[in-house]
Design an enzyme around this catalytic site. Structure first.
Site, PDB file in Angstrom:
ATOM      1  N   GLN A  27       5.972  -7.632   2.175  1.00 56.82           N
ATOM      2  CA  GLN A  27       6.147  -6.576   3.204  1.00 56.82           C
ATOM      3  C   GLN A  27       6.461  -5.533   1.619  1.00 56.82           C
ATOM      4  OE1 GLN A  27       9.882  -7.161   5.068  1.00 56.82           O
ATOM      5  NE2 GLN A  27       9.737  -4.952   6.169  1.00 56.82           N
ATOM      6  N   ARG A  28       6.542  -4.261   1.760  1.00 62.35           N
ATOM      7  CA  ARG A  28       6.954  -3.415   0.066  1.00 62.35           C
ATOM      8  C   ARG A  28       6.841  -1.685   1.039  1.00 62.35           C
ATOM      9  NH1 ARG A  28       3.652  -3.353  -3.767  1.00 62.35           N
ATOM     10  NH2 ARG A  28       4.368  -5.467  -4.538  1.00 62.35           N
ATOM     11  N   SER A  35     -10.013   0.702   0.752  1.00 60.74           N
ATOM     12  CA  SER A  35     -11.110   0.981   0.768  1.00 60.74           C
ATOM     13  C   SER A  35     -11.551  -0.588   1.177  1.00 60.74           C
ATOM     14  CB  SER A  35     -11.043   1.225  -0.774  1.00 60.74           C
ATOM     15  OG  SER A  35     -10.259   0.550  -1.379  1.00 60.74           O
ATOM     16  N   TYR A  68      -0.059  -6.005 -15.261  1.00 62.97           N
ATOM     17  CA  TYR A  68       0.704  -4.777 -14.217  1.00 62.97           C
ATOM     18  C   TYR A  68       2.432  -4.766 -14.838  1.00 62.97           C
ATOM     19  CZ  TYR A  68      -0.577  -0.916 -11.412  1.00 62.97           C
ATOM     20  OH  TYR A  68      -0.064   0.666 -11.318  1.00 62.97           O
ATOM     21  N   ASP A  69       2.858  -5.502 -13.750  1.00 64.47           N
ATOM     22  CA  ASP A  69       3.912  -5.471 -12.947  1.00 64.47           C
ATOM     23  C   ASP A  69       5.029  -5.130 -15.090  1.00 64.47           C
ATOM     24  OD1 ASP A  69       2.672  -6.124 -11.027  1.00 64.47           O
ATOM     25  OD2 ASP A  69       4.267  -7.476 -10.280  1.00 64.47           O
TER      26      ASP A  69
END
Ligand code: NAD
Length: 319
Positions: free
Chosen positions: A281-282, A191, A147-148
């Site tokens: 952390q983001r 979710s 994905y990244d």
């Protein structure tokens, strides 16, 4: 007067895509939703089907497509680790071949094209909050790499098409977004917590719950995407779109439990180890979006959760 545009939304039957289709139709555009229904559903767009300006095409973006459109929003790609790790090779293909096909189409028909990129291009960041100039800390061979790195390569392609063929591009780096029509079982934290709280189950905390995340409500995010597409052509991005309010995962869990209302019960947590390459952390630095798009999120976390919980309550009630 708003001139009706022909707009294609790939991944239009997904969580973000369905909200985007709805917003564009409400503003008076013709919308072509292209989706292979891997993680998207017809339920997400059922309410739009009666609109004569809405069209749906089942198509996999890893294959070329020939349609006449003025603008393309390229959102097709599974977005949660459970889904994108299900078939990692297909994920990279969707991100990379999908970008090539959509860019090729944009070039042929002279369309403007926006890429839904992601904060995951920053990997496990060493800089907080992340500005667009930060180049990231991504593991190219880990389980999240499909994905990244797929999304990073898609950004490369967008900028090469821009430089090489003068394509009008926009790249949005989307941070964690939540709201109605999210997948109930995609393992994403909002979710997960809401569904577990509604079922009265213990809330799963990965690690000690002190890792932080920022959460952007879907309406804010979609407004940001549309503003970016409508901005002048010199605004190519990449532009961070997200909510800079930072919360620990434990704070989120406690807020969800309070809003869902497990009266009298203490929130019970079930702890699990942190998954590989999970960032601690983001948080977005959104100064650029504020400056060039005059955009900032408006919906506070608690308010957004209150709008999201009824959607999950319905799903849980239906079993
Ligand atoms: N939701 C977030 O927090 C978030 C954060 C960062 C980036 N994004 C990006 O935004 C986009 C939409 O994410 P979402 O949260 O709505 O996810 P989603 O899974 O609900 O939507 C993705 C849609 O793309 C479709 N799709 C997948 N592969 C396809 C293919 N090969 N051909 C055609 N359609 C295909 C799926 O069926 C689905 O409808 C994705 O590109 C994702 O990477 C989302």
């Amino acid at each position: 007067m708003h001139l009706r545009k022909r707009i294609m939304v790939t991944g239009g039957a997904g969580f973000l895509g369905s909200h985007l289709c709805e917003k564009l139709l409400n503003r008076g555009d013709d919308v072509l939703c292209v989706d292979n229904f891997f993680t998207g559903t017809k339920d997400n767009i059922l309410h739009l089907m009666k609109n004569p300006h809405f069209e749906v095409m089942r198509h996999d973006v890893t294959f070329p497509l020939y349609v006449e459109v003025d603008e393309i929003y390229n959102l097709a790609c599974p977005a949660s680790p459970i889904h994108y790790q299900h078939d990692p090779v297909q994920t990279t293909k969707t991100a990379v071949h999908g970008a090539i096909n959509m860019l090729g189409l944009a070039k042929r028909v002279g369309a403007k094209i926006l890429q839904a990129s992601t904060s995951e291009v920053y990997g496990d960041p060493e800089v907080h909050p992340q500005p667009e100039s930060y180049r990231g800390n991504v593991n190219p061979i880990g389980p999240r790499a499909c994905y990244d790195e797929g999304k990073r390569c898609a950004e490369t392609l967008f900028f090469d098409y821009h430089r090489q063929s003068n394509l009008r591009i926009r790249v949005a780096r989307i941070f964690n977004t939540y709201g109605p029509r999210m997948h109930p079982n995609d393992g994403r934290v909002v979710s997960n917590f809401i569904v577990q709280a509604l079922k009265g189950e213990p809330i799963t905390l990965y690690g000690d719950g002190t890792q932080t995340r920022s959460f952007c409500y879907v309406d804010d995010l979609i407004e940001g995407l549309v503003r970016l597409m409508d901005a002048k052509d010199s605004v190519t991005g990449p532009v961070n779109l997200g909510n800079p309010g930072e919360f620990t995962i434990r704070e989120l869990a406690e807020t969800v439990v309070r809003l869902v209302g497990r009266k009298g019960k203490k929130p019970a947590f079930k702890k699990k180890p942190l998954p590989a390459d999970d960032p601690l952390q983001r948080c977005p630095d959104i100064r650029l979006a504020k400056k060039v798009l005059e955009w900032a999120p408006k919906v506070r976390l608690e308010e957004g959760l209150k709008k999201t919980i009824p959607y999950f309550r319905d799903i849980v009630a239906r079993g």
